[in-house]
Design a protein around this motif. Structure first.
Motif, mmCIF file in Angstrom:
data_model
loop_
_atom_site.group_PDB
_atom_site.id
_atom_site.type_symbol
_atom_site.label_atom_id
_atom_site.label_comp_id
_atom_site.label_asym_id
_atom_site.label_seq_id
_atom_site.Cartn_x
_atom_site.Cartn_y
_atom_site.Cartn_z
ATOM 1 N N ARG A 62 -23.215 41.120 -8.242
ATOM 2 C CA ARG A 62 -24.456 41.160 -8.114
ATOM 3 C C ARG A 62 -25.196 42.535 -8.304
ATOM 4 N NH1 ARG A 62 -25.106 40.753 -2.916
ATOM 5 N NH2 ARG A 62 -23.233 41.125 -1.866
ATOM 6 N N GLY A 63 -26.575 42.122 -8.409
ATOM 7 C CA GLY A 63 -27.487 43.440 -8.860
ATOM 8 C C GLY A 63 -28.492 43.379 -7.481
ATOM 9 N N ARG A 64 -29.616 44.299 -7.386
ATOM 10 C CA ARG A 64 -30.630 44.466 -6.755
ATOM 11 C C ARG A 64 -31.573 43.049 -7.044
ATOM 12 N NH1 ARG A 64 -30.870 49.405 -8.077
ATOM 13 N NH2 ARG A 64 -33.024 48.978 -9.247
ATOM 14 N N ASP A 65 -32.310 42.934 -5.849
ATOM 15 C CA ASP A 65 -33.170 41.872 -6.222
ATOM 16 C C ASP A 65 -32.919 40.481 -6.566
ATOM 17 O OD1 ASP A 65 -35.497 43.943 -5.722
ATOM 18 O OD2 ASP A 65 -35.213 44.736 -7.862
ATOM 19 N N SER A 67 -30.295 39.637 -8.643
ATOM 20 C CA SER A 67 -29.955 39.539 -9.851
ATOM 21 C C SER A 67 -28.634 39.518 -10.065
ATOM 22 C CB SER A 67 -30.597 40.734 -10.831
ATOM 23 O OG SER A 67 -30.104 41.884 -10.618
ATOM 24 N N GLN A 68 -28.173 39.331 -11.215
ATOM 25 C CA GLN A 68 -26.518 39.213 -11.457
ATOM 26 C C GLN A 68 -26.104 40.663 -12.071
ATOM 27 O OE1 GLN A 68 -25.729 36.081 -14.053
ATOM 28 N NE2 GLN A 68 -25.456 34.614 -12.516
ATOM 29 N N TRP A 69 -25.054 41.101 -12.181
ATOM 30 C CA TRP A 69 -24.461 42.073 -12.642
ATOM 31 C C TRP A 69 -23.498 41.946 -13.358
ATOM 32 C CZ3 TRP A 69 -25.879 46.982 -13.523
ATOM 33 C CH2 TRP A 69 -24.625 48.008 -13.973
ATOM 34 N N TRP A 70 -23.713 41.827 -15.038
ATOM 35 C CA TRP A 70 -22.670 41.654 -16.134
ATOM 36 C C TRP A 70 -21.458 42.536 -15.595
ATOM 37 C CZ3 TRP A 70 -21.832 44.339 -20.978
ATOM 38 C CH2 TRP A 70 -21.095 43.412 -21.840
ATOM 39 N N GLU A 168 -30.132 40.731 -24.011
ATOM 40 C CA GLU A 168 -31.118 41.565 -23.234
ATOM 41 C C GLU A 168 -30.224 42.855 -22.861
ATOM 42 O OE1 GLU A 168 -32.782 40.247 -19.641
ATOM 43 O OE2 GLU A 168 -34.181 41.922 -19.767
ATOM 44 N N GLU A 264 -39.817 46.195 -6.994
ATOM 45 C CA GLU A 264 -39.055 46.320 -8.264
ATOM 46 C C GLU A 264 -39.892 46.709 -9.402
ATOM 47 O OE1 GLU A 264 -37.353 42.861 -11.036
ATOM 48 O OE2 GLU A 264 -38.263 42.237 -9.190
#
Ligand code: BTN
Length: 268
Positions: A62-65, A67-70, A168, A264
């Motif tokens: 998981r990322g902030r806001d 998002s997913q973390w690759w 991206e 963000e």
């Protein structure tokens, strides 16, 4: 894992366990997210802190806001669980934890690469050569109305295989090996980051603004026109003047200097 890597990993785990600062160390082959793992672990073991959880693979990083973390092979992914006693006594400084953690990673990156190169994008993304190298997700396990323990989740691209990356990410990210060539390992990166975190926390407890000057120098957004989405979804823009000593982003526009506590960054 090849035999040399297994030995290197084992040696590192022993070295980490000997760091008197850490009370618990676990290196997992796979988990959903090291922050989730840490949160579950805290529910039953909250006494052995600081605790470190590292994973070779995350199935739901998981990322902030939201998002997913690759989370590919070659990415160093870990969570450090700390208790409030690691933070300054005065709670007004606690919101800067996120910036102090980012600065520690930037210090570690400079030390690994041998020169001053890492920049910080508010609140705590680490950039090198205008590409994202590392991200940090800070969460707290709330106890009643007050903070309980903090989970500092850190992802650092060490030797990622870009061929597998979403387009991206290929455009916007970098990793230590791309910058410095071979020889960068997740083990040595982890050791350096933990050393920097420990020393920054110590300084931060005794001088709560100690991080500020160095952070300002590394601020990627300085003097740029920045657009930020606040938590209430309003979008704000202005010229970035860096960050305040309490960790707010400072944007100057026709209304004066705006202090942004959370949001963000949309563009810069
Ligand atoms: C961001 O840049 O949005 C923050 C990314 C944080 C990723 C790390 S990887 C280890 C830890 N576990 C997670 O699920 N997220 C953090």
């Amino acid at each position: 894992m090849d035999p040399t890597a297994t030995v290197r990993r084992q040696l590192l785990i022993e070295e980490l366990r000997e760091l008197s600062w850490l009370k618990h160390v676990e290196w997992l082959a796979e988990t959903d997210s090291t922050n989730n793992f840490g949160r579950r672990w805290l529910a039953s073991n909250a006494r052995d802190l600081p605790a470190l959880f590292v994973a070779d693979r995350q199935t739901a990083g998981r990322g902030r806001d939201g998002s997913q973390w690759w989370s590919p092979d070659g990415c160093l992914m870990f969570t450090l669980a700390i208790c409030a006693s690691e933070l300054p006594n005065d709670r007004q400084y606690w919101p800067s934890l996120s910036l102090v953690a980012g600065l520690s990673v930037a210090d570690a990156v400079d030390s690994l690469l041998g020169h001053s190169i890492a920049q910080l994008k508010w609140p705590n993304d680490v950039f090198v050569q205008d590409r994202k190298l590392a991200g940090i997700l800070i969460e707290s396990s709330q106890v009643g109305q007050s903070y309980g323990n903090c989970l500092i989740g850190i992802g650092i691209n060490v030797h990622n295989d870009w061929a597998q990356a979403p387009p991206e990410i290929q455009r916007k990210a970098t990793c230590l090996s791309t910058i410095a060539g071979e020889g960068m390992t997740r083990e040595s990166t982890l050791l350096e980051v933990l050393t920097q975190l420990q020393s920054r926390f110590e300084q931060w407890r005794s001088v709560p603004q100690s991080w500020h000057e160095n952070w300002q120098r590394r601020c990627l957004l300085n003097n740029k026109l920045v657009e930020v989405r606040l938590n209430d979804q309003n979008v704000f823009s202005g010229l970035c003047l860096g960050v305040s000593e309490s960790g707010q982003l400072l944007l100057q526009n026709e209304l004066g200097i705006q202090k942004i506590t959370a949001g963000e960054i949309l563009s810069w």
